[in-house]
Design an enzyme around this catalytic site. Structure first.
Site, mmCIF file in Angstrom:
data_model
loop_
_atom_site.group_PDB
_atom_site.id
_atom_site.type_symbol
_atom_site.label_atom_id
_atom_site.label_comp_id
_atom_site.label_asym_id
_atom_site.label_seq_id
_atom_site.Cartn_x
_atom_site.Cartn_y
_atom_site.Cartn_z
ATOM 1 N N ALA A 61 -1.878 -2.506 -7.401
ATOM 2 C CA ALA A 61 -2.418 -1.813 -8.577
ATOM 3 C C ALA A 61 -3.062 -2.773 -9.571
ATOM 4 O O ALA A 61 -3.581 -2.338 -10.602
ATOM 5 C CB ALA A 61 -1.321 -1.010 -9.269
ATOM 6 N N GLN A 201 2.030 -10.596 1.093
ATOM 7 C CA GLN A 201 2.334 -9.999 -0.214
ATOM 8 C C GLN A 201 3.792 -9.562 -0.339
ATOM 9 O O GLN A 201 4.388 -9.666 -1.409
ATOM 10 C CB GLN A 201 1.409 -8.804 -0.475
ATOM 11 C CG GLN A 201 -0.070 -9.165 -0.514
ATOM 12 C CD GLN A 201 -0.784 -8.890 0.786
ATOM 13 O OE1 GLN A 201 -0.413 -9.434 1.819
ATOM 14 N NE2 GLN A 201 -1.819 -8.066 0.753
ATOM 15 N N ASP A 242 -2.124 3.440 -1.273
ATOM 16 C CA ASP A 242 -3.462 3.267 -1.847
ATOM 17 C C ASP A 242 -4.120 4.622 -2.059
ATOM 18 O O ASP A 242 -4.905 4.794 -2.988
ATOM 19 C CB ASP A 242 -4.301 2.376 -0.929
ATOM 20 C CG ASP A 242 -3.811 0.938 -0.964
ATOM 21 O OD1 ASP A 242 -4.293 0.179 -1.805
ATOM 22 O OD2 ASP A 242 -2.920 0.594 -0.166
ATOM 23 N N LYS A 253 -1.369 0.030 3.167
ATOM 24 C CA LYS A 253 -1.526 -1.241 3.857
ATOM 25 C C LYS A 253 -1.279 -1.080 5.356
ATOM 26 O O LYS A 253 -0.342 -0.417 5.778
ATOM 27 C CB LYS A 253 -0.545 -2.245 3.259
ATOM 28 C CG LYS A 253 -0.432 -3.558 4.007
ATOM 29 C CD LYS A 253 -1.733 -4.341 4.017
ATOM 30 C CE LYS A 253 -2.169 -4.760 2.632
ATOM 31 N NZ LYS A 253 -3.393 -5.572 2.648
#
Length: 351
Positions: A61, A201, A242, A253
């Site tokens: 985000a 991530q 997303d 993802k």
């Protein structure tokens, strides 16, 4: 005065450490190298902000605040133009920034357009549009964080008093608020993070936020999810998204789909967090991004495959609604098949 709920969260979830405009520059925390290095990319034009977003300097985000700060920067860039030319410049910047990431362009356009409207209003009132757009960005982000805090409350209400959850990639502020909430309720929750290519991530960002907020966290590689579900007794798989389509499908993802399949097979619920996207009915409305093949043939800049070997890298995948146990929103918890009802009497969504 805006009540900044971000101040309660880990370092990288605070607005100044995501993206921040100041005196003709937007500084963006480079999440590709954090937490091993704390580096801020310095953008002097809105186009540089757009490129930083497309290059994944910030993701999850993070771009939603970055595009608002980019609009403030566009206001600075255009300060010597006359009224009409300045409005044209800001209008073009609005489009450029919103389309920095094609898959989430609709969400980002909601933010840049809102900043643009506030900026034009300021120009026509002989006020400073830079300040107006900057504070609009903070206002929108604060409002979104407040909604995500409510989402976290709804999510944690479905957690056992003692258990283990599996996450995918980096869910941004939902991670921080989720941890706050289960700690507040004295629930003994352990977190397992899938590492997540291309910049790991989950390992670097999700795990760091969890660690900084005193949660028990373990990292696994992306291909360990099914085994871990079986042998670490995972109770819940959860991710942000997303995009959440109005048909209940989830775009997130790459790898989310395969984890959801394993979870379904093993009888583990998958709870996705966020609000559905009003303009996305299903697969036909999704624009999938593809990344440079080098992100498959190397890891964090280190070559892992022989020169000449090809790579293939879709950035996102599509998880159909029958694999989604529930969509957890700020307005309540929905069956994926009922998620379209979110907009009955509510026109804003998460963004």
């Amino acid at each position: 005065m805006i009540n900044r709920v971000d101040k309660e969260l880990a370092f990288m979830l605070q607005f100044e450490n995501i993206a921040w405009y100041d005196e003709g520059c937007v500084k963006i925390l480079d999440r590709r190298v954090y937490p091993n290095k704390v580096i801020f990319a310095e953008c002097r034009t809105h186009k540089e902000v757009s490129k930083a977003i497309s290059d994944m300097v910030t993701q999850s985000a993070g771009p939603y605040l970055a595009v608002a700060m980019g609009m403030a920067l566009a206001g600075y860039e255009s300060k010597h133009l006359d009224v009409n030319d300045r409005i044209d410049f800001l209008t073009n910047a609005c489009s450029t920034l919103a389309n920095s990431r094609p898959t989430t362009s609709t969400r980002m356009m909601l933010i840049t357009k809102s900043c643009l409207e506030r900026g034009i209003e300021a120009i026509k009132s002989n006020k400073d549009p830079i300040e107006a757009m900057f504070y609009r960005g903070i206002e929108l982000s604060t409002k979104r964080y407040s909604k995500i805090k409510k989402i976290a409350e709804n999510l944690v209400s479905m957690y056992p008093d003692k258990g283990t959850i599996l996450t995918q990639c980096f869910g941004e502020s939902i991670v921080g608020f989720m941890i706050q909430e289960f700690q507040k309720r004295n629930k003994d929750i352990k977190i397992v993070c899938a590492e997540t290519r291309p910049y790991f991530q989950g390992a670097r960002l999700t795990a760091t936020v969890a660690y900084e907020q005193n949660a028990d966290v373990t990292v696994i590689t992306d291909n360990m999810a099914a085994y871990t579900m079986q042998h670490k007794k995972i109770d819940i798989f959860t991710s942000a998204a997303d995009l959440i389509c109005l048909n209940g499908a989830v775009v997130n993802k790459i790898g989310t789909f395969q984890i959801a399949i394993a979870a379904k097979y093993l009888g583990i619920p998958y709870f996705v967090t966020g609000a559905p996207d009003k303009d996305c009915n299903g697969l036909e409305d999704v624009h999938f991004e593809f990344r440079d093949e080098k992100f498959v043939t190397e890891a964090m800049g280190i070559k892992t495959a022989k020169e000449g070997v090809k790579g293939f890298y879709p950035a996102f995948d599509y998880t159909p609604p029958h694999l989604v146990s529930a969509v957890v929103t700020d307005l309540g918890i929905y069956s994926p098949y009922d998620v379209f009802k979110y907009y009955i009497g509510n026109d804003e969504g998460e963004y």
